[in-house]
Motif scaffolding. Sequence first.
Motif, mmCIF file in Angstrom:
data_model
loop_
_atom_site.group_PDB
_atom_site.id
_atom_site.type_symbol
_atom_site.label_atom_id
_atom_site.label_comp_id
_atom_site.label_asym_id
_atom_site.label_seq_id
_atom_site.Cartn_x
_atom_site.Cartn_y
_atom_site.Cartn_z
ATOM 1 N N ASP A 1 59.075 66.563 77.010
ATOM 2 C CA ASP A 1 57.630 66.537 77.239
ATOM 3 C C ASP A 1 56.870 65.921 76.077
ATOM 4 O O ASP A 1 55.905 65.189 76.273
ATOM 5 C CB ASP A 1 57.103 67.950 77.507
ATOM 6 C CG ASP A 1 57.341 68.367 78.940
ATOM 7 O OD1 ASP A 1 57.232 67.504 79.829
ATOM 8 O OD2 ASP A 1 57.648 69.544 79.171
ATOM 9 N N ARG B 1 68.789 71.407 74.985
ATOM 10 C CA ARG B 1 67.507 72.094 74.853
ATOM 11 C C ARG B 1 66.348 71.152 75.186
ATOM 12 O O ARG B 1 65.411 71.516 75.877
ATOM 13 C CB ARG B 1 67.375 72.555 73.406
ATOM 14 C CG ARG B 1 66.667 73.818 73.189
ATOM 15 C CD ARG B 1 67.083 74.443 71.882
ATOM 16 N NE ARG B 1 67.059 73.536 70.752
ATOM 17 C CZ ARG B 1 68.038 73.441 69.858
ATOM 18 N NH1 ARG B 1 69.114 74.191 69.960
ATOM 19 N NH2 ARG B 1 67.941 72.614 68.845
ATOM 20 N N MET C 1 64.051 71.850 80.385
ATOM 21 C CA MET C 1 62.872 72.002 81.233
ATOM 22 C C MET C 1 62.670 70.758 82.103
ATOM 23 O O MET C 1 62.328 70.861 83.276
ATOM 24 C CB MET C 1 61.642 72.215 80.343
ATOM 25 C CG MET C 1 60.381 72.583 81.091
ATOM 26 S SD MET C 1 60.416 74.314 81.635
ATOM 27 C CE MET C 1 59.271 74.234 83.029
ATOM 28 N N LEU D 1 53.715 78.630 81.744
ATOM 29 C CA LEU D 1 54.937 78.385 80.969
ATOM 30 C C LEU D 1 56.122 78.198 81.897
ATOM 31 O O LEU D 1 56.958 77.321 81.697
ATOM 32 C CB LEU D 1 55.229 79.572 80.050
ATOM 33 C CG LEU D 1 54.553 79.602 78.690
ATOM 34 C CD1 LEU D 1 54.877 80.909 77.995
ATOM 35 C CD2 LEU D 1 55.013 78.429 77.818
ATOM 36 N N ARG D 2 56.224 79.047 82.914
ATOM 37 C CA ARG D 2 57.326 78.941 83.875
ATOM 38 C C ARG D 2 57.252 77.635 84.660
ATOM 39 O O ARG D 2 58.268 77.026 84.963
ATOM 40 C CB ARG D 2 57.287 80.114 84.863
ATOM 41 C CG ARG D 2 57.585 81.454 84.212
ATOM 42 C CD ARG D 2 57.572 82.585 85.239
ATOM 43 N NE ARG D 2 57.685 83.862 84.572
ATOM 44 C CZ ARG D 2 56.689 84.750 84.458
ATOM 45 N NH1 ARG D 2 55.496 84.507 84.985
ATOM 46 N NH2 ARG D 2 56.889 85.892 83.825
ATOM 47 N N GLU D 3 56.027 77.245 85.002
ATOM 48 C CA GLU D 3 55.866 76.060 85.854
ATOM 49 C C GLU D 3 56.085 74.755 85.103
ATOM 50 O O GLU D 3 56.751 73.851 85.608
ATOM 51 C CB GLU D 3 54.467 76.054 86.482
ATOM 52 C CG GLU D 3 54.275 77.153 87.517
ATOM 53 C CD GLU D 3 52.792 77.369 87.833
ATOM 54 O OE1 GLU D 3 52.010 76.410 87.728
ATOM 55 O OE2 GLU D 3 52.427 78.506 88.178
ATOM 56 N N VAL D 4 55.486 74.639 83.919
ATOM 57 C CA VAL D 4 55.519 73.337 83.237
ATOM 58 C C VAL D 4 56.154 73.366 81.850
ATOM 59 O O VAL D 4 56.434 72.317 81.275
ATOM 60 C CB VAL D 4 54.098 72.720 83.106
ATOM 61 C CG1 VAL D 4 53.466 72.566 84.483
ATOM 62 C CG2 VAL D 4 53.193 73.559 82.204
ATOM 63 N N GLY D 5 56.402 74.553 81.304
ATOM 64 C CA GLY D 5 56.972 74.629 79.955
ATOM 65 C C GLY D 5 55.896 74.553 78.885
ATOM 66 O O GLY D 5 54.747 74.201 79.155
ATOM 67 N N ASP E 1 55.421 72.579 76.127
ATOM 68 C CA ASP E 1 54.817 71.322 75.669
ATOM 69 C C ASP E 1 53.758 70.804 76.636
ATOM 70 O O ASP E 1 52.736 70.285 76.220
ATOM 71 C CB ASP E 1 55.887 70.251 75.463
ATOM 72 C CG ASP E 1 56.598 70.428 74.125
ATOM 73 O OD1 ASP E 1 55.917 70.809 73.157
ATOM 74 O OD2 ASP E 1 57.808 70.194 74.074
ATOM 75 N N ALA E 2 54.048 70.941 77.931
ATOM 76 C CA ALA E 2 53.123 70.401 78.925
ATOM 77 C C ALA E 2 51.978 71.367 79.234
ATOM 78 O O ALA E 2 51.048 71.029 79.967
ATOM 79 C CB ALA E 2 53.871 70.049 80.208
ATOM 80 N N MET F 1 62.493 81.461 80.208
ATOM 81 C CA MET F 1 63.445 81.112 79.158
ATOM 82 C C MET F 1 63.505 79.595 78.984
ATOM 83 O O MET F 1 63.481 79.072 77.875
ATOM 84 C CB MET F 1 64.820 81.653 79.565
ATOM 85 C CG MET F 1 65.787 81.807 78.425
ATOM 86 S SD MET F 1 67.418 82.315 79.047
ATOM 87 C CE MET F 1 67.164 84.044 79.367
ATOM 88 N N ARG F 2 63.564 78.888 80.111
ATOM 89 C CA ARG F 2 63.602 77.423 80.109
ATOM 90 C C ARG F 2 62.324 76.845 79.499
ATOM 91 O O ARG F 2 62.361 75.913 78.709
ATOM 92 C CB ARG F 2 63.728 76.966 81.556
ATOM 93 C CG ARG F 2 64.527 75.750 81.747
ATOM 94 C CD ARG F 2 65.065 75.665 83.158
ATOM 95 N NE ARG F 2 64.087 75.976 84.180
ATOM 96 C CZ ARG F 2 64.306 76.798 85.201
ATOM 97 N NH1 ARG F 2 65.455 77.400 85.341
ATOM 98 N NH2 ARG F 2 63.364 77.018 86.103
ATOM 99 N N GLY F 3 61.193 77.442 79.898
ATOM 100 C CA GLY F 3 59.902 76.942 79.421
ATOM 101 C C GLY F 3 59.701 77.113 77.926
ATOM 102 O O GLY F 3 58.925 76.399 77.306
ATOM 103 N N MET G 1 62.765 74.993 74.120
ATOM 104 C CA MET G 1 62.538 73.953 73.118
ATOM 105 C C MET G 1 61.484 74.407 72.111
ATOM 106 O O MET G 1 61.613 74.159 70.913
ATOM 107 C CB MET G 1 62.076 72.681 73.827
ATOM 108 C CG MET G 1 61.972 71.461 72.936
ATOM 109 S SD MET G 1 63.614 70.771 72.537
ATOM 110 C CE MET G 1 63.246 69.943 70.976
ATOM 111 N N THR H 1 71.566 77.854 86.294
ATOM 112 C CA THR H 1 70.679 76.805 86.798
ATOM 113 C C THR H 1 71.218 75.422 86.452
ATOM 114 O O THR H 1 71.191 74.506 87.265
ATOM 115 C CB THR H 1 69.272 76.945 86.191
ATOM 116 O OG1 THR H 1 68.949 78.326 86.124
ATOM 117 C CG2 THR H 1 68.238 76.248 87.043
#
Lengths: 200, 200
Positions: A35, A108, A112, B29-33, B35-36, B107-109, B112, B171
């Motif tokens: 990102d 890492r 995402m 956070l879950r949707e876009v992480g 950074d975004a 966790m994914r969001g 990084m 995943t």
Amino acid sequence: MTEAIAATRRSRITPEREAELYEAVLDLLREVGYDALTMDAVAARTRSSKATLYRQWGGKAELVAKAVRHSKPGRTGDVDTGSLRGDLHALTRRADDCEMEQSSALMRGLAMAVHGNPDLLKAFREHLVEPEMAEFRRVLQRAVDRGEVRADNPALGFVMHMMIGAFAARTMIDEQPPTQDFLLSYIDAVVLPAFGVTAS
Amino acid sequence: MTEAIAATRRSRITPEREAELYEAVLDLLREVGYDALTMDAVAARTRSSKATLYRQWGGKAELVAKAVRHSKPGRTGDVDTGSLRGDLHALTRRADDCEMEQSSALMRGLAMAVHGNPDLLKAFREHLVEPEMAEFRRVLQRAVDRGEVRADNPALGFVMHMMIGAFAARTMIDEQPPTQDFLLSYIDAVVLPAFGVTAS
């Protein structure tokens, strides 16, 4: 855009230059993640113009997917030591700690982004996940053929969850990158017992 | 900024409104992480002004860390079924598939972002990783006390790598979120054999 057109467009730069660009993209992915990776940063790092980058690749998603496709698969060449423990240790020893830290950072940086970007997910799976999985499958098949692991051992379906999982969880849990020593201990303590093989 | 000053600043909004904001931040956070996730998006989602958000939290890093600190820990309450298998299955059954998908996405969001953001890493560890680890440690200590698991079993040091690892790797490897069924099979096939406990 078809592959043929893409190839024509990319032919304006040399293969060496192209490789250099992909390496820079992979480095940026490790450092800041997908990102936060901007075409500006790629242009600055590679001393190229954004116009060139957009003309050659169309956009960030395509450039990153191509860079992942370009990423060197780990060293290959068949491992066959005669025992499951020997083979799993040999596979682990092929990447040194520095390479493991790089893989861990790349995983890492992409974790995402691969969700919601099917082309990137495909590149990630085909070039980073599947080659590893194929090697583990070969090593396990030989262990089954030798009679070392039972063909109906339920852990056979989880080998990648065990290995990639420990690799990914190491940083999260211990705040340090995975190393050879960590993975070798994990193989002896977890993976071999799950396959009914004693570590010593 | 000290906690006391922060508390004064935050006192301008009600606790209900604050909880609502944190929920919206976790959803984003879950949707876009990380950074975004933008302050604009938080403002739009929560119908608040960016000025308010900056006044109350100072910035995105602080807002996200507070939201993580606010995130509900999974259901707690001691699990004690009398066997390691029973306890591990009971811990897994406490979160339904929807909650697991949410944890997996969170966790994914954050994966990084926690690198290079010590405050966020601290919030992530204290509120999402440590409480889970403490529960697993209690369950395993009881298994050792009962004589079900040897006190020197080397897998004891890897329980979180096994569990969080499989959760995270699901995943990546199978392109589907972790579910109760997946984790229960994994516990029987991998975790219990690693501890020298038979699944049936």
